[in-house]
Design a protein around this motif. Sequence first.
Motif, short mmCIF file in Angstrom:
data_model
loop_
_atom_site.label_atom_id
_atom_site.label_comp_id
_atom_site.label_asym_id
_atom_site.label_seq_id
_atom_site.Cartn_x
_atom_site.Cartn_y
_atom_site.Cartn_z
N ASP A 125 0.80 -1.22 0.00
CA ASP A 125 0.00 0.00 0.00
C ASP A 125 0.84 1.28 0.00
N ILE A 126 2.10 1.17 -0.39
CA ILE A 126 2.90 2.40 -0.50
C ILE A 126 3.55 2.49 -1.88
N GLN A 127 4.15 3.64 -2.13
CA GLN A 127 4.81 3.88 -3.43
C GLN A 127 6.28 4.19 -3.18
N ARG A 252 5.12 1.40 8.30
CA ARG A 252 3.88 2.05 7.85
C ARG A 252 2.92 2.15 9.03
N TYR A 254 -0.90 3.60 10.38
CA TYR A 254 -2.22 4.08 9.98
C TYR A 254 -2.79 4.92 11.11
N LYS A 266 -3.94 5.36 3.19
CA LYS A 266 -2.60 5.87 2.92
C LYS A 266 -1.81 5.94 4.22
#
Length: 323
Positions: A125-127, A252, A254, A266
């Motif tokens: 879910d990340i870039q 990451r 949330y 995101k």
Amino acid sequence: MAVNLTPMYHKAEEVFRQAKTTAEKLAALEEMYALLPKHKASEKMQADLKTRMSKLRQAGEQPKAHGGIDLFHVDKHGAGQFVLIGMPNCGKSALVGSLTKAHVTIASYPFSTHAPVPGMMAFEDIQIQLVDMPPITADGPMPGMIGAVKAADGLIICIDLAADVLEQIEVCMGMLESRSIVPLGREPPEGGIAKRMLIVGTKVDLPGGADSFQALKELHGDIAPMVAISTETSEGLGEIPRQCFKLLDVIRIYSKEPGKPPDKGKPFVLPRGSTVLDLAGTIHHDIAANLKRARIWGNNVYEGQSVTREHALSDRDIIELHV
Ligand SMILES: Nc1nc2c(ncn2[C@@H]2O[C@H](COP(=O)(O)OP(=O)(O)OP(=O)(O)O)[C@@H](O)[C@H]2O)c(=O)[nH]1
Ligand SMILES: [Mg+2]
């Protein structure tokens, strides 16, 4: 023999005529060069375009010291930026083209990329940002390129498994070493830097590719993690985002508002070891300043447990901040 120029080429030429800045002019010339049919009859035009590009690049670098543009600078986006390094024709652009939506130039002839081309690569879910680069040779990189290499969060060193792998490793690592850039885990010389690196053996689908990769691993496996890939068969491509994420060493997180489900869309991306307070500071300095307590859902904690500002976060934790 005449040079048959396509409508696309004429369009790029028109863009060049309209261009005002050095960067715009250079980008248009590069487009013209990419679109120019490469054969004997166009050799003079190819040479002419190369000269014009080279002059503009020099002009672009001149004012740098006075606050002008840096043609190799690419603004960072996403969880981290990896710059590609490799000798001509080794498959850098094909790799960036396979993992991102960037409009790269992939060509059977060398020196087809003239300027950095960024693209975003997805990992879960990340870039993560990849930056395609012009090639380096035994004579070194293009002037100005090293700044981008030093600024990157990591480097992807591309080695064509269908060519002389040892020569390529020597040229790439030698170039970095001569600029005091060493792989993470090694001691850099004074004033030097240790960089996260991933070595990617490209074109593993070609005859002898798998054997060359084994040889490369045996001889140089101590430099950095290595992955063998093919943009033709897609072999190994999925490993690259995973390895880049691992190298970045980030977590990451949330965020969640009281009484509402967490925002799973995101995540915030923070260096491993970051605390609740670091997260608050990333969201807004007011939140960090007024943070009273936080609740956490995740690894090694009770669901919704209250934690202090100093609590170290883990990958995929959900945090509710109370100010
Ligand atoms: N068989 C095979 N060919 C590949 C692969 N990756 C790239 N190629 C071919 O290798 C050639 C060079 O690829 P590019 O991606 O343009 O190479 P590059 O490193 O960007 O080249 P420069 O920009 O000149 O430095 C092209 O003809 C590609 O189609 C691969 O995985 N397998
Ligand atoms: Mg290229």
